[in-house]
Design a protein around this motif. Sequence first.
Motif, mmCIF file in Angstrom:
data_model
loop_
_atom_site.group_PDB
_atom_site.id
_atom_site.type_symbol
_atom_site.label_atom_id
_atom_site.label_comp_id
_atom_site.label_asym_id
_atom_site.label_seq_id
_atom_site.Cartn_x
_atom_site.Cartn_y
_atom_site.Cartn_z
ATOM 1 N N THR A 251 35.594 25.781 35.965
ATOM 2 C CA THR A 251 36.941 26.091 35.484
ATOM 3 C C THR A 251 37.287 27.555 35.746
ATOM 4 N N GLN B 174 40.296 28.943 38.330
ATOM 5 C CA GLN B 174 41.371 29.784 37.812
ATOM 6 C C GLN B 174 41.298 31.197 38.380
ATOM 7 N N THR C 41 44.711 32.921 42.039
ATOM 8 C CA THR C 41 45.610 34.053 42.344
ATOM 9 C C THR C 41 44.738 35.243 42.681
ATOM 10 N N LYS D 5 45.400 39.021 41.783
ATOM 11 C CA LYS D 5 45.436 39.453 40.388
ATOM 12 C C LYS D 5 44.062 39.924 39.932
ATOM 13 N N ASN E 256 43.811 39.246 34.193
ATOM 14 C CA ASN E 256 45.114 38.576 34.203
ATOM 15 C C ASN E 256 45.020 37.156 34.754
ATOM 16 N N LEU F 203 42.639 35.089 34.433
ATOM 17 C CA LEU F 203 41.980 34.186 33.475
ATOM 18 C C LEU F 203 42.640 34.163 32.102
ATOM 19 N N LYS F 204 43.802 34.793 31.977
ATOM 20 C CA LYS F 204 44.381 34.962 30.646
ATOM 21 C C LYS F 204 44.779 33.650 29.975
ATOM 22 N N SER F 205 44.961 32.587 30.763
ATOM 23 C CA SER F 205 45.260 31.288 30.144
ATOM 24 C C SER F 205 44.015 30.668 29.523
ATOM 25 N N LEU F 206 42.851 31.216 29.847
ATOM 26 C CA LEU F 206 41.580 30.705 29.331
ATOM 27 C C LEU F 206 40.934 31.637 28.321
#
Length: 266
Positions: free
Chosen positions: A202, A206, A210, A213, A217, A219-222
């Motif tokens: 995962t 992720q 991108t 980046k 930033n 991995l900020k959704s995780l």
Amino acid sequence: MRARKRFGQHWLRSESILAQIIAAAELHPGDRVLEIGPGRGALTRPLLGSGAEVVAVELDRDLCGQLQRQFDSERFQLIEGDILRLDLSPLGCNKVVANIPYNITGPLLGHLLGSIARPRRPAFERLILLVQKEIGDRLMASPGSKAYGALSVRVQFLATCEKVCAVPPRAFQPPPKVDSVVVCLRPHRTLPRVRSPQWLETLLKQGFATRRKMLANALKSLVAPAQVRQALLQLGRDANSRAEALSLEDWLALSDILEPSHRPNR
């Protein structure tokens, strides 16, 4: 027979390249080799000549008839069908030698090696694959290089990858529009240790989605950016590192630090 574009067919005709492929396979009597896309049998012939058994999987029905007539041997088994839909385990092969159709390289690597979360077991002893040079570069790439990406990390988690030889377009009929390379993949007997292989996959997906980046930033959704920066510093890396800066060992350590059940809630 003419090569068919819809099957991604390019006939390898260089005796020098064929000899290097056979040498890299280190074949012995008793080996059972999976050959993918035998085409007109240019590689099948020396494979059988080594004394090994050959299980050839070919999608083109017309070629299958020709191959069956050409190789009338108890050590030759021909399967007509799609390699991506075939259960490989019952075939009992210990090695793979193949001139891979470039349009299925990604899925086929996953089929042959498995994934970080579900590695193929039992693993093949070695795989000698003729692939597009761009793919070969990615498989062997080092951190920080333009070719280095999620595929590099995934494959290097599962196997070592070495270059056997370069293959120019003129080695084929018809010549493809790209350069090629033969690589040797040797799956690890013991895989690198990581707390959660699923979590590592995962993070890789992720993190490299991108590339421009910073990881914090990307991995900020995780994971909270502050926790990612702290973990990178803990590994001795720049807090603003991007995905391609991290080696396989870095990714393993980062995954363990950031694994949800391991990190403190903040």
